[in-house]
Write a protein that holds these residues in place. Structure first.
Motif, PDB file in Angstrom:
ATOM      1  N   ARG A   7      70.743  48.704  62.094  1.00  0.00           N
ATOM      2  CA  ARG A   7      69.969  48.467  60.834  1.00  0.00           C
ATOM      3  C   ARG A   7      70.856  47.975  59.471  1.00  0.00           C
ATOM      4  NH1 ARG A   7      66.561  53.731  61.625  1.00  0.00           N
ATOM      5  NH2 ARG A   7      65.261  52.573  63.029  1.00  0.00           N
ATOM      6  N   ALA A   8      70.821  47.048  58.828  1.00  0.00           N
ATOM      7  CA  ALA A   8      71.457  46.682  57.821  1.00  0.00           C
ATOM      8  C   ALA A   8      72.977  47.365  57.700  1.00  0.00           C
ATOM      9  CB  ALA A   8      70.854  47.171  56.492  1.00  0.00           C
ATOM     10  N   ARG A  24      71.360  62.489  58.229  1.00  0.00           N
ATOM     11  CA  ARG A  24      70.294  61.644  57.919  1.00  0.00           C
ATOM     12  C   ARG A  24      69.177  62.127  57.247  1.00  0.00           C
ATOM     13  NH1 ARG A  24      67.152  60.575  62.048  1.00  0.00           N
ATOM     14  NH2 ARG A  24      65.194  59.562  61.333  1.00  0.00           N
ATOM     15  N   TYR A  28      67.284  61.892  53.378  1.00  0.00           N
ATOM     16  CA  TYR A  28      65.920  61.801  53.089  1.00  0.00           C
ATOM     17  C   TYR A  28      65.356  62.922  52.158  1.00  0.00           C
ATOM     18  CZ  TYR A  28      65.652  58.464  56.927  1.00  0.00           C
ATOM     19  OH  TYR A  28      65.873  57.592  57.821  1.00  0.00           O
ATOM     20  N   TYR A  60      76.050  54.348  52.024  1.00  0.00           N
ATOM     21  CA  TYR A  60      76.327  53.014  52.323  1.00  0.00           C
ATOM     22  C   TYR A  60      76.579  52.359  53.599  1.00  0.00           C
ATOM     23  CZ  TYR A  60      76.821  52.968  47.209  1.00  0.00           C
ATOM     24  OH  TYR A  60      76.554  52.993  45.818  1.00  0.00           O
ATOM     25  N   TRP A  62      74.737  53.262  56.414  1.00  0.00           N
ATOM     26  CA  TRP A  62      73.595  53.122  56.969  1.00  0.00           C
ATOM     27  C   TRP A  62      72.407  52.565  56.274  1.00  0.00           C
ATOM     28  CZ3 TRP A  62      74.642  53.535  61.620  1.00  0.00           C
ATOM     29  CH2 TRP A  62      75.567  54.425  62.552  1.00  0.00           C
ATOM     30  N   TRP A  63      72.680  52.408  55.068  1.00  0.00           N
ATOM     31  CA  TRP A  63      71.522  51.797  54.251  1.00  0.00           C
ATOM     32  C   TRP A  63      72.011  50.795  53.148  1.00  0.00           C
ATOM     33  CZ3 TRP A  63      71.490  57.284  54.904  1.00  0.00           C
ATOM     34  CH2 TRP A  63      70.157  57.410  55.760  1.00  0.00           C
ATOM     35  N   SER A  65      70.894  49.826  50.088  1.00  0.00           N
ATOM     36  CA  SER A  65      70.501  50.184  48.781  1.00  0.00           C
ATOM     37  C   SER A  65      69.327  51.676  48.587  1.00  0.00           C
ATOM     38  CB  SER A  65      69.534  49.117  48.330  1.00  0.00           C
ATOM     39  OG  SER A  65      68.311  48.850  48.868  1.00  0.00           O
ATOM     40  N   LYS A  66      69.418  52.042  47.421  1.00  0.00           N
ATOM     41  CA  LYS A  66      68.374  53.086  46.935  1.00  0.00           C
ATOM     42  C   LYS A  66      67.217  53.021  47.623  1.00  0.00           C
ATOM     43  CE  LYS A  66      67.592  53.844  42.592  1.00  0.00           C
ATOM     44  NZ  LYS A  66      67.360  54.130  41.525  1.00  0.00           N
ATOM     45  N   GLU A  68      66.089  51.084  50.123  1.00  0.00           N
ATOM     46  CA  GLU A  68      66.075  51.226  51.496  1.00  0.00           C
ATOM     47  C   GLU A  68      65.972  52.550  52.183  1.00  0.00           C
ATOM     48  OE1 GLU A  68      68.761  48.880  54.208  1.00  0.00           O
ATOM     49  OE2 GLU A  68      68.688  47.286  52.688  1.00  0.00           O
ATOM     50  N   VAL A  69      66.909  53.485  51.470  1.00  0.00           N
ATOM     51  CA  VAL A  69      66.722  54.849  51.764  1.00  0.00           C
ATOM     52  C   VAL A  69      65.585  55.444  51.584  1.00  0.00           C
ATOM     53  CG1 VAL A  69      67.595  57.096  51.218  1.00  0.00           C
ATOM     54  CG2 VAL A  69      69.175  55.142  51.105  1.00  0.00           C
ATOM     55  N   GLU A  72      62.983  54.279  54.193  1.00  0.00           N
ATOM     56  CA  GLU A  72      62.827  54.747  55.763  1.00  0.00           C
ATOM     57  C   GLU A  72      62.713  56.411  55.552  1.00  0.00           C
ATOM     58  OE1 GLU A  72      66.438  54.001  57.824  1.00  0.00           O
ATOM     59  OE2 GLU A  72      65.765  51.961  57.616  1.00  0.00           O
TER      60      GLU A  72
END
Lengths: 221, 221, 221, 221
Positions: A7-8, A24, A28, A60, A62-63, A65-66, A68-69, A72
Motif C-alpha cells: 500500500r502506498a 506497525r 498506531y 514514510y 509504509w504510509w 501521510s499523517k 493515512e496512518v 489505518e
DNA sequence: ACTTAAACGAGACGGTACGTCGAGTCTTACC
DNA sequence: GGTAAGACTCGACGTACCGTCTCGTTTAAGT
C-alpha cells in the motif's frame, strides 16, 4: 490469509513480508495517543516516530501521510473490535447487519441511539473528527475514507431499510439510500458541525418524522 | 445595531480606526485566490501576504490564523452579496427569508435545489470546504463558524418551517429544528462527505419523504 | 594533540561524526565572500545559508551566531595556511616563532612591517574588522576570540622578546608582555581606530623609540 | 561663525530652532540607560523611542542611526562634564590640556593612571565599547567618531609631548604622534581587546619603558 | 491674541531577518 | 533489506524591528 498487497509505496515497493509488526502497532498506538493528548494538527510525524521508538523513514516507507496512518489505525481498531466481538457472539453484529426484530421503528431508534453513544465516546472523538475533517478538505483522501471507513457503516442502514421495504414496511417507490440519509445525515451533521444537541430524544424524533412525515396534510395527487 | 466592536486583538489591541481598508480587501482577495488555485493546506500566511502585497505582520495584527482570515473573507463576500442584492430588490431575500407561496412542498424543493446549485458553484467550493473542515477539527473555531456563517443560513429554513406549522401545513407537535435537519442535513452530508450524488432529484425525494414519510403503514397508536 | 571535542551544541548535542564536511566548508566560503561583498552587518545567516546551498538549521545546529561562524572560518583559514606553509618549509614560521637573527632591532622592524602588510591585505580586512568589532562589543565572544585567534599571534612577539632578554639584549627588569605592547598595540590601534597612517616608517619609528626610549635625559635614580 | 547648521537631515532639513530640547535629552537618557541595561545590540530605536516617550519619527528626524544617537549622547555628556568642571575650576582641564609640572615622567604616569580609571568606570563601559566597536566595523562612522570624540582626547597627549620636546625633555628627532602611541595605544588595546590587565602598575611600566627604552644596549651608530 | 505650519506622540504599514519547527530525503550502522 | 537514528535541504511559522508613512495634537513664530 495475510495481506500481501503493498500500500502506498514511494519508489520501489518495500517488501511487506519483512515488515516489522511491532513497529506497525507502536505507530498506531503513538498516533492515537498523541491525537488524543495534543490534538491532530499538533501531532507530527516526527512526534509519532519518537513516541513509537521508530525511525521516521519507517513511517514514510509504509504510509503517505499523517492522515493515512490515522485511517489505518482506525481500521486496525475496527478489526480488533470485530475479533473481540466474534469471541463473544457466534455471529457478530457488524457482519450480520442491524437488528431486525420486525419492528422497524423500534429497531431504528435502538440503532440510532447506539450510534449517538458511539459518536460521543471520548476516546473516539478526537481522531474521528480529525479523519472526517481531512476527508472534507481533501477529495483524494475522502475517497479512501468513504469506501474503507464510512460506507461500510452506512450500508448497514441501507440494507436494513431495503429489508424493511421487501417486508412491506416501507413504500415501494422509496429509494433506500435516500431514506437512509433521513436518519443518518442529521446525526452526522449535528456531530460534525455542532448544529444542535445530539441525544436519544433527537434520534427518536428523527425516526418518527422520517417514517410518518411531518406534513399535516396528505400527499398531493 | 450591528456589531462594530473590534475583534480578536493580540497584545495591545490595534487601533481599528487607522486600519487600511485597502490591505484588508487585498488580503481577502489573495486568500480566496490562493485557496482556489493551490488549495487550503498549501496556502500559507506568507503566500497570502506576498500576493496581497502586504507585510505578514498586517495579517497577524488583525487575524489570529489562516482560518480566521478565510472566515472573514467569506463574511465579507456575504455582505457584498447582500448589498448587491439590496440594489436589485427592494427587500432582499436573505432578509425576508425563504419564499412562502403557500405551497410548502414546492417552496422547499425550490430552495433545496437552489442550495444545491450554490454548493456546487466551483468558485465557492474550495474555500467553503476548507472552512467546514476547519470547523470539524477545531471546536473553538467551530463556534464562531457556526454562529456567524452556518446558523444564519439554517435559521431561514427553521423560520419557514415554523411559519408552515403556524399555517397548519405541518403537524403541531413537530419540532421545527429537527424537521429542518431532515431537509438540510442530507444535503450537508452529501456535500461534506461525498456519500452520494447531490442533484435536484435528490432534493425532490428528500422533500417528499420528509413531508409524507417513508413508512408504508400508519403511525402506531 | 589537536582539539577534537565538540563545541557549542544547542539542546541535545548533535553527532559531530556525521557532520557534513561539504556543508561546513561551503558555509565558511559563503560567509567570507558575503562579508567581503556586502559587509558584515548586512551579511545574514539566511544569506549565508542560501549562498552555501545549505539549510539554515545546519548553521544553527553547529554555531551559535554569525560571529562564531566567522571566527571558525578564520581558524579554518589559519589551519589551511599552516598546512600550506608546512608543505613549503620543513619547519613552518608560525610554529618556530619570529625570526631570531641575533639583531633584535632588525628582526622587530621586519616582523612589524610584515604584520602591517598583512593587516592591509584587502581580502583580510573586512572579516577581520568584523571579528575585532564583535570582540570589542561582546565580552563573552571576546574571550574565545582572544584565546583562539589573537593571543597565539601576540605570544610570538612575547617569546621573541623573552629570548632577547635572555640573550642580554633587553634589560633584565623589563616585563616582556608590557614590552610587547609597545610594539604591537600602536599597530593595533592604528588599524582598529584609524588614529594615524599605518606604514613601514611607522613600524621603524616604533622599534627605535621603544628600544632606546624617547627621553633626552637619563633615567632618574 | 558658530555652527548652527542642521546635521544629517533626511529629506527637507528640519528646522532645528523648533526642536524639542525635552525630547532630545529624553532620547539620550533612554539610549544610555538601555545600553547599560540590556546591551547595545539589543537596544533598538523602537525601544529608545518608547522609553523616552517619543515617537520613532522624532529620532529618525534628527539622527541617522542608533550609533549616531549614542555618539551625540556621549558628546552631550562631555559637554555637561566640561560645564560642571568649568564651575569648579576657572580654567578647565580639558581646555588647558594635560598637567605640566615640568616633570614629564610623573605627569605622564598621573595622566595614564587617570585615563585607566576613567576607562574602568562602569557607567562608562557599555556605551563606550559599543561606540568603539561601531567605529571598528564601520569606516564611515569611524571618521566622525575619531574627529569628534577620540582625537580631541589623544591630542592632549600629543600636545603635552610636543611641549616636553620643546623643553628639551624629549629627543628632537622624535615624532610626537608616534611617541604618543607608545603610551596611549597599549591602554587602548588592553581596554578594547582584553589582552592583559589594565592597572596603575601597567601605566607606570609603560612610561618608564617608553621614556628610557627597553634595550640593554646603546643605539647603533 | 490669533493664525499657521512644523515638530511632535502614536502607531499602522510593507519589509527583512530572526530562530524554531516540521516535512520529506538521505546516509550510516546494526541486525 | 528493513530498521533506529539523525543530519540534511527546504520552507513556513510567528516575532521583532526596520524605516516610511499617515494621523491628530501640541507648540512656538510671525503676524
Amino acid at each position: 490469509m495475510s495481506d500481501t498487497s503493498n500500500r502506498a509505496p514511494k519508489k520501489t515497493a518495500p517488501d511487506s513480508a519483512r515488515r516489522s509488526e511491532r513497529s506497525r502497532r507502536a505507530i498506531y498506538d503513538a498516533a492515537l495517543a498523541l491525537i488524543g493528548e495534543i490534538g491532530y494538527p499538533r501531532t507530527t510525524i516526527e512526534g509519532i516516530a519518537a513516541r513509537a521508538g521508530v525511525g521516521k523513514q519507517t513511517i514514510y516507507r509504509w504510509w503517505g501521510s499523517k492522515a493515512e496512518v490515522l485511517m489505518e489505525a482506525f481500521l486496525d481498531i475496527n478489526e480488533q473490535n470485530a475479533r473481540t466481538a466474534a469471541e463473544k457472539y457466534p455471529v457478530p453484529v457488524t457482519t450480520t447487519g442491524l437488528p431486525d426484530t420486525g419492528d422497524l421503528e423500534t429497531d431504528l431508534k435502538l440503532v440510532l441511539r447506539a450510534t449517538i453513544d458511539e459518536l460521543k465516546d471520548p476516546r473516539f472523538e478526537a481522531p474521528a473528527r480529525a479523519l472526517a475533517a481531512e476527508g472534507v478538505a481533501n477529495h483524494e483522501f475522502a475517497e479512501e475514507f468513504i469506501t474503507r471507513l464510512l460506507m461500510p457503516g452506512l450500508d448497514l442502514y441501507t440494507d436494513r431499510l431495503r429489508a424493511a421495504q421487501e417486508a412491506g414496511d416501507i413504500r415501494a417507490e422509496v429509494d433506500p439510500t435516500v431514506a437512509r440519509d433521513l436518519f443518518v445525515s442529521p446525526l452526522a451533521q449535528r456531530w460534525l458541525q455542532y448544529t444542535g444537541p445530539l441525544d436519544h430524544a433527537y434520534a427518536d424524533k428523527l425516526v418518527e418524522y422520517a417514517l410518518y412525515g411531518i406534513s399535516a396534510r396528505p400527499r398531493k395527487q
